[in-house]
Design a protein around this motif. Structure first.
Motif, short mmCIF file in Angstrom:
data_model
loop_
_atom_site.label_atom_id
_atom_site.label_comp_id
_atom_site.label_asym_id
_atom_site.label_seq_id
_atom_site.Cartn_x
_atom_site.Cartn_y
_atom_site.Cartn_z
N TYR A 1 0.86 -1.18 0.00
CA TYR A 1 0.00 0.00 0.00
C TYR A 1 0.89 1.23 0.00
O TYR A 1 2.07 1.17 0.39
N ARG B 1 1.56 5.27 4.79
CA ARG B 1 0.75 6.11 5.68
C ARG B 1 1.55 6.38 6.94
O ARG B 1 1.94 5.44 7.64
N LEU C 1 -7.37 2.67 9.85
CA LEU C 1 -6.40 3.29 8.94
C LEU C 1 -6.38 2.58 7.60
O LEU C 1 -6.30 3.23 6.54
N PHE C 2 -6.45 1.26 7.60
CA PHE C 2 -6.50 0.55 6.32
C PHE C 2 -7.80 0.84 5.57
O PHE C 2 -7.81 0.91 4.34
N ASP D 1 -9.23 3.51 5.31
CA ASP D 1 -9.14 4.85 4.74
C ASP D 1 -8.06 4.97 3.68
O ASP D 1 -7.74 6.06 3.22
N ILE D 2 -7.51 3.83 3.26
CA ILE D 2 -6.29 3.88 2.46
C ILE D 2 -6.55 3.91 0.95
O ILE D 2 -5.66 4.17 0.17
N PRO E 1 4.33 -1.20 3.42
CA PRO E 1 4.33 0.08 2.71
C PRO E 1 5.24 -0.02 1.50
O PRO E 1 6.32 -0.64 1.54
#
Length: 417
Positions: A151, A154, A196-197, A199-200, A244
């Motif tokens: 991903y 973040r 958080l994931f 919203d990724i 990441p």
């Protein structure tokens, strides 16, 4: 809006982790896998490749092989080689290789996100390669090899990761290939990580496209068998490690071609010059930048630099592997489908230029091409465009180990195994 969630892992006892952890099942051929299990009887390959426990003439896809894998897993849970964590949680998995560390969050991803394209891919899959893992997952009622996801970075997830790594790890060992493996349990911030994931935006398959497709199809098979499913059952999710993208490194994936397709050496060099600037190299070296390809031809290394008119601002066609395929391999060597043509071999960059020379020198009309690695930005751009890369465009190192985390597909298995 990706759905990533924690899970109750089955994992090795701390004193057995280094012995159990094994490279992915598809890294080995049958003979290599059997030799590894003979060398190390605790190796997870005896579950991932259970044909290693049978005579060599046994059909590796027979049901007795999958049954043996299930029985072996159950026996190793019973004898304490594996333990089951009591509550769902996330884990951290850090791999250190050649002075570089990548740290991923271990959890479960949704098969619906795969089906909808929220989880994006960049490679095609073959159904015949999926069938083996579908049967393996279905018979064991467990996923044993994590999917390698990535991903865009973040900062909030990075901070959680760095804070968690200050604690003592569950596992910390260096494998024979020099890769250090460390695992931590993330019992705090579980809901925050999930948020958080969510919203990724999008998540991407970096490596393991066939394992991902197999996990999804195994889940769909269970949905068909249990039409009253709610969507919350474990079979709706598949085991993943999410890294990441800025911590990952793609290595080159090189090519060796057999046969000149009726051309002379002079004709081939002349044809290549129509699209590339060519200069002879006194010493072998890897390509230094995008657009440069190193060619080993008739005992000599050449640097080929693609001319600007080959680039069209297309995320797939502008890949170095695409340019090589479209203007060299297909028109000159007649390799129209690199997935099926037996005249092309793919060689992971981790094997070095020496392996390319060795393979090329096996025949009078062999040619080797060393590629500049595909970048993570290129991978993400291709996936975002909904397109697919040519086969063997990326080689990731280090490889995730199987056996460190096992995802059982129902709470019933968790209680009864």
């Amino acid at each position: 809006m990706p759905t990533i969630r924690p899970f109750r892992s089955v994992r090795p006892a701390e004193d057995k982790a280094s012995s159990i952890a094994a490279l992915p099942y598809d890294v080995y051929n049958r003979a290599e896998a059997k030799q590894e299990v003979l060398r190390n009887p605790l190796s997870f390959l005896k579950i991932d490749r259970a044909e290693t426990q049978f005579p060599d003439d046994t059909d590796m896809y027979s049901q007795q092989v999958y049954d043996r894998a299930r029985d072996t897993l159950c026996a190793m849970i019973s004898d304490g080689s594996f333990i089951k964590d009591p509550e769902p949680c996330y884990y951290l998995y850090a791999l250190t290789f050649a002075g570089r560390t990548q740290t991923g969050i271990v959890g479960c991803a949704s098969i619906d996100d795969y089906l909808s394209g929220t989880i994006r891919r960049h490679e095609d899959t073959k159904e015949e390669k999926e069938l083996d893992r579908i049967r393996h997952v279905d018979t064991l009622s467990a996923q044993t090899g994590p999917i390698f996801l990535t991903y865009r970075p973040r900062p909030e997830l990075k901070q959680i990761t760095e804070n968690a790594k200050r604690a003592a790890p569950l596992y910390d060992f260096t494998a024979e290939d020099g890769v250090r493996h460390q695992v931590w349990k993330l019992e705090q911030k579980t809901e925050k990580i999930t948020e958080l994931f969510a919203d990724i935006g999008h998540i991407y398959i970096a490596d393991g496209h066939h394992r991902a497709a197999s996990a999804v199809k195994a889940g769909l098979k269970r949905r068909h068998a249990y039409p009253e499913y709610t969507g919350d059952e474990e079979f709706n999710y598949f085991l993943s490690v999410l890294f990441p993208s800025d911590e990952l490194k793609i290595y080159d994936y090189n090519r060796v071609v057999t046969g000149w397709n009726g051309h002379t050496s002079e004709e081939l060099l002349s044809a290549v010059r129509e699209h590339f600037d060519i200069r002879e190299m006194p010493q072998p070296r890897h390509p230094q930048h995008k657009g440069e390809i190193a060619m080993y031809f008739c005992g000599t290394w050449y640097a080929l630099t693609a001319r600007p008119d080959l680039y069209t601002q297309d995320p797939v066609n502008d890949l170095d592997v695409s340019i090589l395929q479209n203007v060299v391999l297909a028109p000159l060597f007649g390799i129209q489908d690199p997935r099926t043509d037996p005249r092309i071999r793919f060689v992971g960059g981790i094997r070095g230029l020496e392996e390319l020379v060795r393979l090329a020198d096996e025949g009078d009309e062999n040619v080797a091409f060393a590629m500049y690695p595909t970048s993570m930005d290129e991978l993400l751009s291709v996936a975002d465009s909904g397109r697919l890369m040519p086969p063997k465009s990326t080689w990731f190192e280090p490889k995730l180990r199987s056996g460190l985390f096992i995802h059982l597909l129902s709470e019933e298995e968790k209680e009864n195994q």
